[in-house]
Design a protein around this motif. Structure first.
Motif, PDB file in Angstrom:
ATOM      1  N   VAL A  17      -6.179  -3.742  12.757  1.00 21.39           N
ATOM      2  CA  VAL A  17      -5.808  -2.762  11.852  1.00 21.39           C
ATOM      3  C   VAL A  17      -7.068  -1.748  11.586  1.00 21.39           C
ATOM      4  O   VAL A  17      -8.166  -2.383  11.267  1.00 21.39           O
ATOM      5  N   PRO A  18      -6.900  -0.577  11.345  1.00 22.14           N
ATOM      6  CA  PRO A  18      -7.931   0.314  10.887  1.00 22.14           C
ATOM      7  C   PRO A  18      -8.377   0.257   9.522  1.00 22.14           C
ATOM      8  O   PRO A  18      -7.650  -0.218   8.534  1.00 22.14           O
ATOM      9  N   VAL A  19      -9.843   0.051   9.425  1.00 28.88           N
ATOM     10  CA  VAL A  19     -10.322  -0.301   8.087  1.00 28.88           C
ATOM     11  C   VAL A  19      -9.934   0.930   7.036  1.00 28.88           C
ATOM     12  O   VAL A  19      -9.558   0.594   6.003  1.00 28.88           O
ATOM     13  N   ASP A  20      -9.859   2.161   7.743  1.00 28.08           N
ATOM     14  CA  ASP A  20      -9.333   3.129   6.586  1.00 28.08           C
ATOM     15  C   ASP A  20      -7.992   3.178   6.290  1.00 28.08           C
ATOM     16  O   ASP A  20      -7.392   3.402   5.391  1.00 28.08           O
ATOM     17  N   GLY A  21      -6.968   2.401   7.455  1.00 31.30           N
ATOM     18  CA  GLY A  21      -5.644   2.174   6.763  1.00 31.30           C
ATOM     19  C   GLY A  21      -5.732   1.157   5.648  1.00 31.30           C
ATOM     20  O   GLY A  21      -4.719   1.224   5.048  1.00 31.30           O
ATOM     21  N   LEU A  22      -6.265   0.087   5.891  1.00 32.17           N
ATOM     22  CA  LEU A  22      -6.430  -0.634   4.580  1.00 32.17           C
ATOM     23  C   LEU A  22      -6.888  -0.207   3.236  1.00 32.17           C
ATOM     24  O   LEU A  22      -5.968  -0.590   2.437  1.00 32.17           O
ATOM     25  N   ARG A  23      -7.604   0.614   3.373  1.00 35.49           N
ATOM     26  CA  ARG A  23      -7.926   1.383   2.062  1.00 35.49           C
ATOM     27  C   ARG A  23      -7.097   2.339   1.739  1.00 35.49           C
ATOM     28  O   ARG A  23      -6.652   2.556   0.273  1.00 35.49           O
ATOM     29  N   PHE A  24      -6.536   2.933   2.526  1.00 30.85           N
ATOM     30  CA  PHE A  24      -5.496   3.955   2.308  1.00 30.85           C
ATOM     31  C   PHE A  24      -4.280   3.117   1.718  1.00 30.85           C
ATOM     32  O   PHE A  24      -3.499   3.462   0.531  1.00 30.85           O
ATOM     33  N   GLY A  25      -3.810   1.926   2.394  1.00 28.28           N
ATOM     34  CA  GLY A  25      -2.653   1.046   1.684  1.00 28.28           C
ATOM     35  C   GLY A  25      -3.083   0.575   0.522  1.00 28.28           C
ATOM     36  O   GLY A  25      -1.983   0.544  -0.550  1.00 28.28           O
ATOM     37  N   VAL A  26      -4.251   0.310   0.116  1.00 30.16           N
ATOM     38  CA  VAL A  26      -4.535  -0.117  -1.423  1.00 30.16           C
ATOM     39  C   VAL A  26      -4.308   0.728  -2.330  1.00 30.16           C
ATOM     40  O   VAL A  26      -3.828   0.735  -3.517  1.00 30.16           O
ATOM     41  N   ARG A  27      -4.835   2.274  -2.004  1.00 29.31           N
ATOM     42  CA  ARG A  27      -4.497   3.321  -2.859  1.00 29.31           C
ATOM     43  C   ARG A  27      -2.970   3.534  -3.234  1.00 29.31           C
ATOM     44  O   ARG A  27      -2.667   3.839  -4.390  1.00 29.31           O
ATOM     45  N   VAL A  28      -2.157   3.543  -2.292  1.00 26.51           N
ATOM     46  CA  VAL A  28      -0.737   3.704  -2.122  1.00 26.51           C
ATOM     47  C   VAL A  28      -0.060   2.741  -2.881  1.00 26.51           C
ATOM     48  O   VAL A  28       0.826   2.948  -3.817  1.00 26.51           O
ATOM     49  N   LEU A  29      -0.306   1.565  -2.562  1.00 25.34           N
ATOM     50  CA  LEU A  29       0.232   0.378  -3.202  1.00 25.34           C
ATOM     51  C   LEU A  29       0.030   0.319  -4.912  1.00 25.34           C
ATOM     52  O   LEU A  29       0.754   0.126  -5.718  1.00 25.34           O
ATOM     53  N   ASP A  30      -1.188   0.786  -5.092  1.00 28.77           N
ATOM     54  CA  ASP A  30      -1.692   0.821  -6.766  1.00 28.77           C
ATOM     55  C   ASP A  30      -1.022   1.710  -7.203  1.00 28.77           C
ATOM     56  O   ASP A  30      -0.425   1.550  -8.320  1.00 28.77           O
ATOM     57  N   ARG A  31      -0.556   2.894  -6.771  1.00 28.35           N
ATOM     58  CA  ARG A  31       0.157   4.077  -7.302  1.00 28.35           C
ATOM     59  C   ARG A  31       1.632   3.509  -7.272  1.00 28.35           C
ATOM     60  O   ARG A  31       2.330   3.905  -8.377  1.00 28.35           O
ATOM     61  N   PHE A  32       2.141   3.053  -6.241  1.00 25.49           N
ATOM     62  CA  PHE A  32       3.251   2.625  -6.129  1.00 25.49           C
ATOM     63  C   PHE A  32       3.939   1.410  -7.206  1.00 25.49           C
ATOM     64  O   PHE A  32       4.752   1.931  -8.059  1.00 25.49           O
ATOM     65  N   ILE A  33       2.926   0.605  -7.384  1.00 25.38           N
ATOM     66  CA  ILE A  33       3.473  -0.441  -8.468  1.00 25.38           C
ATOM     67  C   ILE A  33       3.229   0.152  -9.777  1.00 25.38           C
ATOM     68  O   ILE A  33       4.127   0.000 -10.550  1.00 25.38           O
ATOM     69  N   ALA A  34       2.342   1.103 -10.123  1.00 27.53           N
ATOM     70  CA  ALA A  34       2.233   1.809 -11.196  1.00 27.53           C
ATOM     71  C   ALA A  34       3.468   2.539 -11.539  1.00 27.53           C
ATOM     72  O   ALA A  34       3.792   2.863 -12.819  1.00 27.53           O
ATOM     73  N   GLN A  35       4.000   3.104 -10.570  1.00 28.84           N
ATOM     74  CA  GLN A  35       5.348   4.322 -10.760  1.00 28.84           C
ATOM     75  C   GLN A  35       6.541   3.294 -10.769  1.00 28.84           C
ATOM     76  O   GLN A  35       7.510   4.099 -10.975  1.00 28.84           O
ATOM     77  N   SER A  36       6.560   2.136 -10.361  1.00 27.60           N
ATOM     78  CA  SER A  36       7.790   1.504 -10.265  1.00 27.60           C
ATOM     79  C   SER A  36       8.394   0.533 -11.193  1.00 27.60           C
ATOM     80  O   SER A  36       9.514   0.016 -11.217  1.00 27.60           O
TER      81      SER A  36
END
Length: 448
Positions: free
Chosen positions: A429-448
């Motif tokens: 798995v790309p390292v940048d992909g993992l970091r991207f996923g963290v940012r997206v999940l953080d926003r997603f949880i905060a908005q859900s």
């Protein structure tokens, strides 16, 4: 410093940076814990990984529970109290087990968690210790910073998904349903990954449906005898002919609601009218994800194992084979009828493991939160629904009335064969992909 009128979600953006820094280490740690699932309890089990996860959650103030369904087959569950616990809760689930790997076949050892070529390598890197690590990273930063999700969030890190979930999700749903009290929606694996159309558009495939499964044992009884004699009732011959017919059979295309929605979105993205009568031409446009999408156009039945005999000069009285059968939502009866017709009357068919197909609609506040979180981190993102050809623990949680989506967000390089990573050699798995996923999940949880 945050502006005085900043929302809690925006205030937490800086904290997500800590999650980005931590996620790679968490993923490597999890990969290094061998949780190979051979389907018969002969593997190491998930206990060590469950304890690791529990420790990481306890460090930030949660009270995780480790539940063991069989010796070593452990899952970890925790609940985060949200700002408004009267709202329906959200489940985030991931599995801790992985399919076995032969180290001799790999460029880097499958349980090393090595970083090379910008990727974390190892068994489970995409299936699905990446999502486990992203979830842990986001939750740990959220709680360390004093933030709480808008509603209760249940975290489930599960055993046994790779063998059907009997000792993981199914065990919890049947024996401990109270752990999921109030949960109405869930996110899990094999969704939220990107497919780059061009420099102006990247599709993110969110899983809203799964094919059902019939893992089957086929048996033919014949007449045993000496290998040198003429035998017109050879069980092996009869079985092999039946398996050959099944393996070569091409089931008809059946256009389900989810696949139709995906093709409509794809047609719009590509700016062309896709011909339902030319699905091979459509798949040719999809690159690496063609394997995933192609298998959702029709029922499938792939022979995977053969077994018979014990000595070269003895004709056995019985021959067996195993088949991985998958059916589209709404087409189970047709699938089973086709199987019996193809196999013929001499073949006895019995299920080793069976589970239903699931499907939900692509709408609502949770879908809006996915789209918003993706767009915030990737301005050319568009979330689209798709069907998974395999199955996940969502099938068990569906029995509790939980609406399930596959959403483990990853922005991927266009050249990466993502579909080939699942159960494949050199999973990474790309390292940048993992970091991207963290940012997206953080926003997603905060908005859900």
């Amino acid at each position: 410093m945050n502006e005085p009128n900043a929302t809690a979600a925006e205030a937490g953006r800086g904290e997500a940076v800590r999650g980005e820094e931590e996620v790679v280490g968490l993923c490597r740690d999890l990969i290094r814990i061998d949780t190979s699932n051979h389907g018969d309890h002969s593997g190491p089990g998930e206990r060590a990984a469950a304890e690791y996860v529990a420790e990481k959650l306890a460090e930030v103030g949660l009270e995780p529970r480790i539940l063991e369904s069989h010796r070593g087959r452990a899952s970890t569950v925790a609940r985060i109290e949200g700002e408004d616990s009267s709202r329906p809760a959200l489940l985030i689930h991931g599995h801790l087990d992985v399919v076995p790997a032969n180290a001799d076949d790999w460029t880097h050892h499958p349980f090393s968690g090595e970083i090379a070529d910008g990727c974390v390598w190892g068994r489970g890197a995409v299936d699905m210790k990446d999502m486990d690590a992203m979830t842990l990273a986001v939750v740990r930063d959220m709680l360390r910073s004093g933030r709480r999700p808008p509603r209760d969030v249940v975290l489930a890190f599960l055993a046994d998904e790779e063998a059907g979930g009997t000792y993981g999700a199914r065990f919890l749903v049947d024996r401990h349903p109270e752990l999921f009290e109030g949960v109405t929606e869930a996110i899990g694996e094999v969704g939220g990954f990107s497919f780059t159309v061009d420099e102006n558009l990247r599709l993110y495939l969110v899983e809203t449906a799964q094919k059902g499964m019939h893992w089957m044992r086929l048996t033919v009884e014949g007449t045993a005898g000496h290998g040198s004699m003429t035998n017109t009732d050879n069980a092996i011959t009869e079985l092999c002919e039946a398996v050959g017919r099944l393996g070569r059979h091409r089931f008809p295309v059946r256009m389900t609601k989810t696949v139709r929605s995906f093709l409509d979105e794809l047609s719009d993205a590509l700016g062309v009218e896709l011909d339902p009568e030319d699905m091979d031409g459509t798949l040719a446009r999809l690159g690496g994800i063609a394997k995933i999408i192609g298998a959702t156009l029709r029922n499938t039945a792939n022979p995977t194992m053969l077994g018979s005999g014990y000595k070269v000069n003895v004709i056995p009285g019985q021959a067996t084979a195993h088949v991985d059968g998958r059916f589209l939502p709404g087409y189970e009866e047709e699938f089973l009828a086709d199987l019996d017709r193809i196999l013929g009357p001499r073949v006895r068919r019995e299920d080793v493991h069976a589970d239903k197909a699931v499907e939900t609609t692509f709408d609502g506040a949770l879908v809006d939160a996915m789209q918003s979180a993706l767009r915030a981190e990737d301005p050319i993102a568009r979330a689209v629904p798709y069907m998974l050809s395999g199955g996940t623990d969502a099938k068990s949680f569906d029995d509790l009335g939980i609406r399930c989506f596959g959403f483990a967000p990853l922005k991927l390089p266009p050249e990466l064969d993502f579909a080939g990573m699942f159960h494949g050699v050199d999973e990474r798995v790309p390292v940048d992909g993992l970091r991207f996923g963290v940012r997206v999940l953080d926003r997603f949880i905060a908005q859900s």
